[in-house]
Design an enzyme around this catalytic site. Structure first.
Site, PDB file in Angstrom:
ATOM      1  N   GLU A 157      33.646 112.323  -4.951  1.00 45.31           N
ATOM      2  CA  GLU A 157      34.087 112.769  -6.272  1.00 45.31           C
ATOM      3  C   GLU A 157      33.026 113.546  -7.052  1.00 45.31           C
ATOM      4  O   GLU A 157      32.674 113.163  -8.171  1.00 45.31           O
ATOM      5  CB  GLU A 157      34.589 111.568  -7.080  1.00 45.31           C
ATOM      6  CG  GLU A 157      35.732 110.854  -6.393  1.00 45.31           C
ATOM      7  CD  GLU A 157      36.145 109.561  -7.106  1.00 45.31           C
ATOM      8  OE1 GLU A 157      35.609 109.281  -8.195  1.00 45.31           O
ATOM      9  OE2 GLU A 157      37.010 108.860  -6.563  1.00 45.31           O
ATOM     10  N   ASN A 198      34.378 113.783  -0.225  1.00 45.71           N
ATOM     11  CA  ASN A 198      35.675 113.169  -0.488  1.00 45.71           C
ATOM     12  C   ASN A 198      35.986 113.281  -1.982  1.00 45.71           C
ATOM     13  O   ASN A 198      35.121 113.038  -2.823  1.00 45.71           O
ATOM     14  CB  ASN A 198      35.596 111.692  -0.060  1.00 45.71           C
ATOM     15  CG  ASN A 198      36.920 110.978  -0.068  1.00 45.71           C
ATOM     16  OD1 ASN A 198      37.894 111.449   0.504  1.00 45.71           O
ATOM     17  ND2 ASN A 198      36.963 109.815  -0.703  1.00 45.71           N
ATOM     18  N   HIS A 234      45.789 109.944  -3.794  1.00 48.33           N
ATOM     19  CA  HIS A 234      46.378 108.922  -4.661  1.00 48.33           C
ATOM     20  C   HIS A 234      47.471 109.629  -5.462  1.00 48.33           C
ATOM     21  O   HIS A 234      47.189 110.306  -6.456  1.00 48.33           O
ATOM     22  CB  HIS A 234      45.324 108.317  -5.592  1.00 48.33           C
ATOM     23  CG  HIS A 234      44.302 107.501  -4.888  1.00 48.33           C
ATOM     24  ND1 HIS A 234      44.610 106.315  -4.243  1.00 48.33           N
ATOM     25  CD2 HIS A 234      42.970 107.700  -4.704  1.00 48.33           C
ATOM     26  CE1 HIS A 234      43.506 105.799  -3.715  1.00 48.33           C
ATOM     27  NE2 HIS A 234      42.505 106.617  -3.971  1.00 48.33           N
ATOM     28  N   GLU A 262      42.803 108.240   1.390  1.00 49.26           N
ATOM     29  CA  GLU A 262      43.120 107.092   0.526  1.00 49.26           C
ATOM     30  C   GLU A 262      44.573 107.141   0.064  1.00 49.26           C
ATOM     31  O   GLU A 262      44.887 106.859  -1.097  1.00 49.26           O
ATOM     32  CB  GLU A 262      42.175 107.070  -0.680  1.00 49.26           C
ATOM     33  CG  GLU A 262      40.707 107.086  -0.278  1.00 49.26           C
ATOM     34  CD  GLU A 262      39.749 107.052  -1.456  1.00 49.26           C
ATOM     35  OE1 GLU A 262      40.157 106.621  -2.552  1.00 49.26           O
ATOM     36  OE2 GLU A 262      38.584 107.456  -1.278  1.00 49.26           O
ATOM     37  N   ASP A 264      48.136 106.647  -1.139  1.00 56.84           N
ATOM     38  CA  ASP A 264      49.140 105.726  -1.667  1.00 56.84           C
ATOM     39  C   ASP A 264      50.027 106.512  -2.625  1.00 56.84           C
ATOM     40  O   ASP A 264      49.670 107.601  -3.079  1.00 56.84           O
ATOM     41  CB  ASP A 264      48.532 104.474  -2.324  1.00 56.84           C
ATOM     42  CG  ASP A 264      47.486 104.757  -3.385  1.00 56.84           C
ATOM     43  OD1 ASP A 264      47.530 105.828  -4.016  1.00 56.84           O
ATOM     44  OD2 ASP A 264      46.606 103.900  -3.597  1.00 56.84           O
TER      45      ASP A 264
END
Length: 447
Positions: A157, A198, A234, A262, A264
């Protein structure tokens, strides 16, 4: 990136079996996701919590996935909570589990603005000292697992939403060059590991993903060891970026691998059958975009079960973001992943009600328990939950239900005010009981 939720939900306390009111199709008969992915030349992974890698949680984590990401176990605040004092217990546990199940491990994460130890964030450091601390951290952690970690999320990030660099301890004191330095130090510690940057909200083509693209391009041109980019994914229900595959492809065209790291898809609670169908389509769309690009090598979900998801604790009113429900039953999303990987599956009926038994507190002679009855795709106008104790436990009090016990057999029926369980809704009742010696969780039947 995101922490797996550390607070225990009721379902996470469940160690016994649950009988569904309308049972789904036999999950065990489906081809495991890891086998479907391998047939496509891909890896499918999940973030995990080391302490849970037993029972049904461990069976699914080991059987369905070909890669594991430690949710929190390799973050700086976990591995070095006190300067010079290390705790590798959970990280070692996850690596050992992965090796026993012939899985890759994705290391996460070496350089981040969050989840750093207080001794680091509260310290007063010169730039030289901070650089030395970062180099030592990377060298120590990557070196410890040399040859055992397939890929590392080295830098996590680094960007703001508008594509500028995020103001962090690292950027403010070391400048943007901290990224190249971190990658170089990680490569020195383990030349065989794949090294990634990432970030989140970089799934589609936008200002933030373009900044990441330009950074990777410049690092490649400068000869800095950079092997891939991680798109966290996400996502919010129904909001898969239309440019996802295009974005994956443009990074691949730079000569780096791409991973969905990641994944979801969160939704407003309670989840209903329409939302679950849309979630299936979203998971399928993301995985299909990865399958379509040769250099998209890995799709990892951020926790495979709703009981282990970070979402409810961060976005109040939202959840149900993973492919499995809190009782470890596959949701339609699971079948969306399978279908995108080429599996031929029959999505189980969504009309199901389940009863979940949990021990919420326990002391020397007694405990408090709770049973939650939840429905998806169907509804109840009345209910009865039954179980049989196996170690002499005796109910002493109950609330929100009428409970009787005869010998070891317990039967609880709804109160006058909570017999109705709507589609997407749930009701709970609680009780106190005594125990002596052991307190195994019983199998609950609903009927």
């Amino acid at each position: 990136m995101r922490s797996l939720r550390t607070g225990l939900s009721l379902a996470s306390l469940l160690t016994g079996a649950v009988l569904l009111f309308t049972a789904p199709a036999a999950h065990a008969a489906d081809t495991p996701l890891r086998d479907l992915a391998a047939a496509k030349g891909k890896v499918v992974g999940t973030a995990v919590t080391g302490s849970k890698l037993t029972g049904s949680y461990g069976d699914i984590a080991g059987g369905q996935f070909s890669s594991l990401t430690p949710g929190n176990a390799m973050k700086w605040e976990t591995v070095e909570p006190t300067q010079g004092s290390f705790n590798w217990a959970e990280a070692d546990q996850i690596v050992a589990f992965a090796q026993a199940h012939h899985q890759q491990v994705r290391g996460h994460t070496l350089v981040w603005h969050s989840q750093n130890p207080s001794w680091l964030t509260n310290g007063t450091w010169t730039s030289a000292q901070l650089s030395s601390l970062l180099q030592n951290h990377i060298s120590t952690e990557v070196g410890r697992y040399k040859g055992e970690i397939t890929a590392w999320d080295v830098v996590n990030e680094p960007f703001n939403e508008d594509g500028t660099y995020r103001s962090t301890l690292w950027y403010n004191d070391l400048g943007a060059n901290y990224i190249a330095q971190a990658l170089t130090w990680a490569h020195t510690a383990d030349p065989s590991a794949k090294l990634y940057i990432n970030d989140y909200n970089v799934e589609g083509v936008n200002a933030k993903s373009t900044a990441l693209y330009n950074l990777v391009k410049s690092l490649k041109a400068a000869g800095v060891p950079i092997d891939g980019v991680g798109l966290q994914a996400h996502l919010v229900l129904g909001q898969v970026p239309a440019t996802l595959q295009q974005n994956i492809q443009r990074f691949a065209d730079l000569g780096v691998d791409v991973a969905i790291t990641e994944l979801d898809v969160r939704m407003a609670l309670p989840a209903d059958s329409g939302e679950l169908a849309q979630q299936k389509a979203d998971f399928k769309s993301v995985v299909a975009a990865c399958v379509a690009v040769t250099r998209c090598v890995n799709v990892t979900v951020w926790g495979f079960t709703d009981s282990d998801s970070w979402v409810p604790g961060t976005f109040p009113g939202y959840g149900a973001a993973t492919p499995y429900d809190e009782n470890y039953a596959p949701k339609p999303a699971y079948y969306g992943i399978a279908e995108a990987l080429g599996g031929t599956t029959t999505t189980p009926p969504t009309g199901a009600c389940s009863a979940t038994y949990g021990v919420t507190s326990q002391w020397n002679t007694g405990f408090t328990g709770q049973v939650t009855i939840a429905c998806t795709g169907t509804a109840l106008s009345s209910w009865k939950a039954s179980w049989t104790y196996g170690a002499g436990q005796q109910l002493t009090q109950a609330w929100n239900a009428g409970c009787t016990q005869s010998g070891a057999a317990v039967t609880c029926t709804n109160a006058s005010y909570n017999g109705t369980v709507p589609d997407g809704g749930s009701v709970s009742f609680g009780f106190n009981a005594s125990w002596s010696g052991s307190n195994p969780v019983p199998v609950v039947t609903l009927g």
